[in-house]
Write an enzyme that holds these catalytic residues in place. Structure first.
Site, PDB file in Angstrom:
ATOM      1  N   HIS A   1       0.729  -1.167  -0.046  1.00 42.75           N
ATOM      2  CA  HIS A   1       0.078   0.050   0.068  1.00 42.75           C
ATOM      3  C   HIS A   1       0.707   1.365  -0.071  1.00 42.75           C
ATOM      4  O   HIS A   1       0.175   2.359  -0.031  1.00 42.75           O
ATOM      5  CB  HIS A   1      -0.974  -0.084   1.167  1.00 42.75           C
TER       6      HIS A   1
HETATM    7  C1  UD1 Z   1      -2.633   5.240   5.912  1.00 43.73           C
HETATM    8  C2  UD1 Z   1      -1.307   5.671   6.800  1.00 43.73           C
HETATM    9  C3  UD1 Z   1      -0.286   4.530   6.931  1.00 43.73           C
HETATM   10  C4  UD1 Z   1      -0.740   3.119   7.240  1.00 43.73           C
HETATM   11  C5  UD1 Z   1      -2.030   2.945   5.996  1.00 43.73           C
HETATM   12  C6  UD1 Z   1      -2.827   1.610   6.328  1.00 43.73           C
HETATM   13  C7  UD1 Z   1      -0.668   8.073   6.919  1.00 43.73           C
HETATM   14  C8  UD1 Z   1       0.190   9.020   6.694  1.00 43.73           C
HETATM   15  N1  UD1 Z   1      -0.605   6.888   6.364  1.00 43.73           N
HETATM   16  O1  UD1 Z   1      -1.960   5.095   4.644  1.00 43.73           O
HETATM   17  O2  UD1 Z   1       0.694   4.859   7.715  1.00 43.73           O
HETATM   18  O3  UD1 Z   1       0.138   2.219   6.901  1.00 43.73           O
HETATM   19  O4  UD1 Z   1      -3.081   4.041   6.477  1.00 43.73           O
HETATM   20  O5  UD1 Z   1      -3.696   1.455   5.487  1.00 43.73           O
HETATM   21  O6  UD1 Z   1      -1.689   8.224   7.855  1.00 43.73           O
HETATM   22  N2  UD1 Z   1      -9.173   4.812   0.659  1.00 43.73           N
HETATM   23  C9  UD1 Z   1     -10.200   4.339   0.493  1.00 43.73           C
HETATM   24  N3  UD1 Z   1     -11.155   4.229   1.495  1.00 43.73           N
HETATM   25  C10 UD1 Z   1     -10.529   4.335   2.775  1.00 43.73           C
HETATM   26  C11 UD1 Z   1      -9.417   5.058   3.049  1.00 43.73           C
HETATM   27  C12 UD1 Z   1      -8.608   5.147   1.985  1.00 43.73           C
HETATM   28  O7  UD1 Z   1     -10.608   4.219  -0.686  1.00 43.73           O
HETATM   29  O8  UD1 Z   1     -11.437   4.062   3.880  1.00 43.73           O
HETATM   30  C13 UD1 Z   1      -8.224   5.296  -0.562  1.00 43.73           C
HETATM   31  C14 UD1 Z   1      -8.098   6.607  -0.943  1.00 43.73           C
HETATM   32  O9  UD1 Z   1      -8.231   6.651  -2.288  1.00 43.73           O
HETATM   33  C15 UD1 Z   1      -7.142   7.415  -0.357  1.00 43.73           C
HETATM   34  C16 UD1 Z   1      -6.006   6.237  -0.323  1.00 43.73           C
HETATM   35  O10 UD1 Z   1      -6.961   4.878  -0.144  1.00 43.73           O
HETATM   36  O11 UD1 Z   1      -6.721   8.568  -1.116  1.00 43.73           O
HETATM   37  C17 UD1 Z   1      -5.115   6.496   0.531  1.00 43.73           C
HETATM   38  O12 UD1 Z   1      -5.449   6.555   1.829  1.00 43.73           O
HETATM   39  P1  UD1 Z   1      -4.893   7.337   3.095  1.00 43.73           P
HETATM   40  O13 UD1 Z   1      -5.636   7.530   4.361  1.00 43.73           O
HETATM   41  O14 UD1 Z   1      -4.378   8.794   2.533  1.00 43.73           O
HETATM   42  O15 UD1 Z   1      -3.438   6.881   3.449  1.00 43.73           O
HETATM   43  P2  UD1 Z   1      -2.974   5.197   3.478  1.00 43.73           P
HETATM   44  O16 UD1 Z   1      -2.300   5.039   2.226  1.00 43.73           O
HETATM   45  O17 UD1 Z   1      -4.309   4.244   3.686  1.00 43.73           O
END
Ligand code: UD1
Length: 382
Positions: free
Chosen positions: A220
């Site tokens: 991820h």
């Molecule tokens: C976050 C944490 C990371 C952790 C990871 C576990 C930070 C900086 N990063 O990263 O340390 O290892 O979570 O998963 O806080 N999205 C969805 N549904 C959701 C959440 C996210 O579709 O419920 C998608 C969105 O397109 C979003 C992308 O996933 O833009 C990334 O999500 P984000 O919360 O920005 O960071 P993670 O990569 O999940």
């Protein structure tokens, strides 16, 4: 005493569950004046049911008292919006303590806001350092640890990291790894699950079932999945090598899925007969898969730790780690392979011949949460 504890993203949920449980156990025998009032805040960074609700339900976490509904966005948006919203909660609730876990954006935003409001802050999982300031999590760790009143570390390497940064002994306490409390409390239930039922409940592609050995993968991190030049060679390695040796089971993070689609790689992966792409699994399902896997390929810090305790040979697709205790040179199950396909291939071959070897680092004993609570109860300001 009033404590606000904060969660935001998936890896936080398994860390807060045992802490909330420890408060409930303490309150059962505490006198009225000593009872802890607990307020749970979910910043809402992760909002999909499979990334959030499933963990609240599976780990018996009570509904959050406040959901800040922050959602997705840039780092500044997530951190800034969280600060604006948590400030309102702090002003209204006036807690004695705010407890933050791990290293996600909620950890940073809430520790900074708490300290600006003169609320004491306790950081569970303090002192981890990758030394890589390109990782957003490293920035979150550095700032949170600099500000927190109590720094609860999972291992002794983390204590020495904090001391090197000039943090005084009185702020640091070695409590062990709180995630292992959750692992031990849920291991029996996970073991009872059937792998093919898990596949059936979570498939995207249908009609595949597990037979024999399998490799388990999660990816991820932006550094692995955001650029086609990096992601595509990893995918080629999976298709050409891992999937020709055994089945590859891949519960896929929303970010990785979105990028596979954007880079035109999704169809190739999902149509491969030996690759099983699944939706994000719940806690027990993932633990069951880890217990059954021949080998893990991951860029998750939490899985590196779980592989160490379960003994699953693990390839960590990163160039550095804030969790050196999980590396084979320190007795763990994992080896760093970065994201260069040639290096991954070499270590993959070496790792296939390794036997499962469970290890238990000091104080990863399933009783960390009560030590965390003790540290707060015994804290003396001067
Ligand atoms: C976050 C944490 C990371 C952790 C990871 C576990 C930070 C900086 N990063 O990263 O340390 O290892 O979570 O998963 O806080 N999205 C969805 N549904 C959701 C959440 C996210 O579709 O419920 C998608 C969105 O397109 C979003 C992308 O996933 O833009 C990334 O999500 P984000 O919360 O920005 O960071 P993670 O990569 O999940």
């Amino acid at each position: 005493m009033k404590i606000i504890s904060v969660v935001g993203a998936r890896p936080n949920f398994m860390k807060i569950a045992p802490f909330i449980h420890a408060i409930a156990v303490y309150n059962k025998t505490a006198t009225k004046e000593k009872t802890i009032e607990h307020v749970l805040v979910h910043t809402g960074q992760h909002y999909d049911d499979r990334m959030s609700k499933a963990f609240f339900e599976g780990l018996n976490i009570p509904d959050a008292d406040f959901n800040l509904n922050i959602g997705s966005g840039t780092h500044a948006e997530q951190v800034g919006n969280t600060m604006i919203e948590i400030e309102k909660v702090i002003m209204r609730e006036k807690p004695d303590w705010i407890v933050v876990v791990g290293d996600v954006n909620a950890t940073l935003a809430c520790s900074v806001t708490a300290k600006k409001e003169w609320v004491k802050c306790c950081h569970i999982e303090a002192g981890l350092r990758s030394g890589d300031l390109k990782m957003p999590e490293e920035i979150n760790r550095l700032v949170t640890d600099r500000l927190s009143d109590i720094l609860l570390t999972p291992d002794r390497i983390s204590i020495s990291n904090l001391k090197k940064e000039g943090i005084e002994d009185k702020h640091i306490e070695f409590v062990g790894n709180i995630m292992i409390d959750t692992l031990e409390a849920n291991r029996i239930k996970a073991e009872s699950l059937d792998i093919n039922k898990i596949i059936l409940n979570n498939w995207f592609d249908g009609a595949k079932s597990n037979e024999g050995d399998f490799a388990l993968m999660t990816l991820h991190r932006p550094s692995n999945v955001d650029e086609k030049e990096i992601f595509e060679p990893i995918i080629e390695f999976l298709l050409n090598e891992v999937a020709s040796d055994m089945q590859l089971i891949w519960p896929i993070h929303p970010r990785a899925k979105k990028n596979l689609e954007a880079f035109g790689l999704y169809e190739k992966v999902i149509n491969h007969p030996n690759i099983i792409i699944l939706q994000p699994l719940n806690y027990h399902e993932m633990l069951r898969m880890n217990i059954g896997a021949r080998i893990m390929l991951t860029d998750s810090g939490g899985l590196q730790e779980e592989c160490t305790v379960l003994g699953t040979p693990c390839l960590t697709l990163r160039w550095n780690t804030e969790r050196p205790i999980t590396l084979r040179e320190h007795g763990g199950a994992s080896v760093l392979v970065g994201n260069n396909a040639e290096r991954i291939r070499q270590e993959y071959r070496n790792t296939l011949i390794i036997e499962r070897k469970p290890q238990r680092p000091e104080l990863w004993d399933g009783n960390t949460a009560s030590r965390c609570l003790e540290a707060i109860l015994n804290y003396k300001e001067n």
